[in-house]
Scaffold this active site. Structure first.
Site, PDB file in Angstrom:
ATOM      1  N   HIS A 140     -12.332   5.339   2.314  1.00 42.91           N
ATOM      2  CA  HIS A 140     -13.673   5.579   2.849  1.00 42.91           C
ATOM      3  C   HIS A 140     -13.560   6.558   4.004  1.00 42.91           C
ATOM      4  CE1 HIS A 140     -13.238   3.116   6.577  1.00 42.91           C
ATOM      5  NE2 HIS A 140     -12.343   2.481   5.844  1.00 42.91           N
ATOM      6  N   THR A 186     -14.914  11.977   3.819  1.00 44.50           N
ATOM      7  CA  THR A 186     -14.132  13.079   3.272  1.00 44.50           C
ATOM      8  C   THR A 186     -12.640  12.799   3.381  1.00 44.50           C
ATOM      9  OG1 THR A 186     -14.273  14.205   5.421  1.00 44.50           O
ATOM     10  CG2 THR A 186     -15.829  14.910   3.698  1.00 44.50           C
ATOM     11  N   ARG A 187     -11.871  13.388   2.460  1.00 53.47           N
ATOM     12  CA  ARG A 187     -10.417  13.347   2.485  1.00 53.47           C
ATOM     13  C   ARG A 187      -9.886  14.725   2.103  1.00 53.47           C
ATOM     14  NH1 ARG A 187     -10.874   9.046   4.490  1.00 53.47           N
ATOM     15  NH2 ARG A 187      -9.739   7.111   4.120  1.00 53.47           N
ATOM     16  N   LYS A 224     -14.788  16.325  11.576  1.00 55.97           N
ATOM     17  CA  LYS A 224     -14.019  15.078  11.487  1.00 55.97           C
ATOM     18  C   LYS A 224     -12.611  15.349  11.992  1.00 55.97           C
ATOM     19  CE  LYS A 224     -12.366  11.619   8.159  1.00 55.97           C
ATOM     20  NZ  LYS A 224     -12.374  11.192   6.747  1.00 55.97           N
ATOM     21  N   HIS A 233      -2.834  11.295  12.967  1.00 56.39           N
ATOM     22  CA  HIS A 233      -2.109  10.831  11.779  1.00 56.39           C
ATOM     23  C   HIS A 233      -0.907  10.013  12.244  1.00 56.39           C
ATOM     24  CE1 HIS A 233      -0.780  10.659   7.714  1.00 56.39           C
ATOM     25  NE2 HIS A 233       0.163  11.581   7.799  1.00 56.39           N
ATOM     26  N   CYS A 270     -10.072   2.552   9.598  1.00 59.02           N
ATOM     27  CA  CYS A 270      -9.518   2.386   8.259  1.00 59.02           C
ATOM     28  C   CYS A 270      -8.087   1.890   8.389  1.00 59.02           C
ATOM     29  CB  CYS A 270      -9.601   3.669   7.442  1.00 59.02           C
ATOM     30  SG  CYS A 270      -8.428   4.944   7.916  1.00 59.02           S
ATOM     31  N   LYS A 279      -5.928  11.653  -2.377  1.00 64.22           N
ATOM     32  CA  LYS A 279      -6.089  12.854  -3.198  1.00 64.22           C
ATOM     33  C   LYS A 279      -5.448  12.715  -4.576  1.00 64.22           C
ATOM     34  CE  LYS A 279      -3.844  15.037   0.061  1.00 64.22           C
ATOM     35  NZ  LYS A 279      -3.237  13.860   0.770  1.00 64.22           N
TER      36      LYS A 279
END
Length: 374
Positions: free
Chosen positions: A44, A47-48, A262, A266, A310, A343
């Site tokens: 969710h 966008t990815r 966004k 990471h 997330c 992806k």
């Protein structure tokens, strides 16, 4: 209730597996503990990024190439827009993990990329502020996916081919019984010839016996927008990016709605034993590191407008697990996508259908075997 295959978990990977299995003629029964396309797992956040020159390891490149083709096929079958083309700019020093990895993948797979100096990056994308020793690798075989729309497209595709999918149905346990499997949910026990487990962070419980130590990392996705609104971060002016800094790696995607750009860090958070340890409240401490990153590198980004928590499900080496269960050969598993897996969802779904129905796959998955941790 019986089926050829039961799928546990219907997020990014499970929805793709259900679709691939149903399209190959299997009777599919799927269970998801939350509403479909929910905000409690990993699939969710609107966008990815999808990118081809894969810095994590060159072995991913054939899989992501296949994913591009499968996402486009899913768009044609469902009539939905899922994938938007957009360059991906990878930035770091010459010796940084991101830059070295992207160049290695590009060389091994003859991928077309552009090498840029810091001044060339800023000339092309003046939104950035970069140290003089920065370099960039720009790839055009990249873009971003509308993540919740993708999950729903796979679910609807599976259902249109006969899959029976149940939301808000928690799975309590599963077990192999001879040549079959039994799955116990909150509503009863179900049997099938085969099982696919794509449980995301809950694989820490449902796949605790595969020989791979899984942990969970809480991550916060953030959006930023200038006031007054500006087109600086629209897709036609700004790429997706990965930027390796001394304080960690950060990624970002162009503004697609009023929430704006966004951006998130990471990794860089504590590893937790299970999703039960994850807090779903966003705090100032979550926002501050990303705000500091943007102040240094993208000062026009503006103020924070939205945030979502997330989860990453991590393996020790940060590579996926896609394999048959080590002791139950009629069970296929996919987990540990370590924050970079979405992806690949349609390719993973295809592989899981192969492993379930054929016992093998043509795709190169040696890197993802569970037994590598032995």
């Amino acid at each position: 209730m019986t089926a050829d295959v039961i799928v546990l978990g219907l997020g990014g990977m499970g929805s793709a597996a259900a679709s691939a299995l149903a399209r190959r003629g299997a009777t599919v029964l799927g269970f998801e503990q939350f509403p479909f396309a929910h905000h409690r797992g990993s699939s969710h956040g609107h966008t990815r990024i999808i990118r081809t020159a894969y810095y994590e390891h060159p072995a991913y490149v054939p899989l992501v190439k296949r994913a591009f083709a499968l996402w486009r096929e899913l768009e044609r079958r469902t009539g939905r827009h899922l994938l938007t083309s957009c360059p991906c700019l990878n930035i770091g020093t010459v010796e940084s993990e991101v830059v070295r990895g992207v160049r290695r993948a590009a060389v091994e797979h003859a991928l077309e990329v552009e090498s840029l100096t810091a001044s060339e990056i800023v000339a092309r994308y003046p939104q950035f502020r970069l140290p003089g020793d920065s370099v960039g690798v720009l790839e055009h075989a990249a873009g971003f996916l509308l993540v919740e729309v993708c999950v729903r497209a796979h679910l609807d595709d599976a259902a249109s081919h006969g899959a029976e999918l149940h939301a808000e149905t928690p799975v309590m346990s599963w077990r192999s019984v001879g040549n079959a499997v039994e799955v116990t949910t909150a509503t009863g026990t179900h049997t099938a010839a085969k099982l696919v487990v794509t449980a995301g962070p809950w694989a820490t419980r449902l796949l605790a016996d595969i020989g791979v130590p899984l942990t969970v990392m809480r991550q916060v996705q953030l959006w930023f927008a200038p006031d007054p609104p500006s087109p600086l971060f629209a897709r036609d002016r700004f790429p997706t990016f990965l930027l390796d800094t001394p304080g960690g790696a950060f990624y970002g995607l162009p503004a697609t709605d009023g929430r704006g750009l966004k951006c998130a860090r990471h990794y860089g958070a504590p590893e937790l034993p299970s999703p039960d340890a994850v807090s779903w409240d966003v705090t100032t401490a979550d926002v501050e590191p990303v705000t500091a990153f943007l102040r240094d590198h993208l000062p026009a980004a503006g103020a924070n407008t939205a945030a979502e928590v997330c989860q990453y499900t991590l393996t020790p080496d940060r590579h996926f697990v896609i394999d048959r269960h080590p002791t139950s050969q009629n069970v296929a598993v996919a987990c540990g996508f370590s924050g970079h897996g979405f992806k690949f969802a349609p390719t993973v779904g295809e592989i899981l259908a192969d492993l379930t129905l054929d016992g093998t796959t043509r795709h190169p998955i040696q890197l993802f075997r569970a037994g590598r941790m032995a």
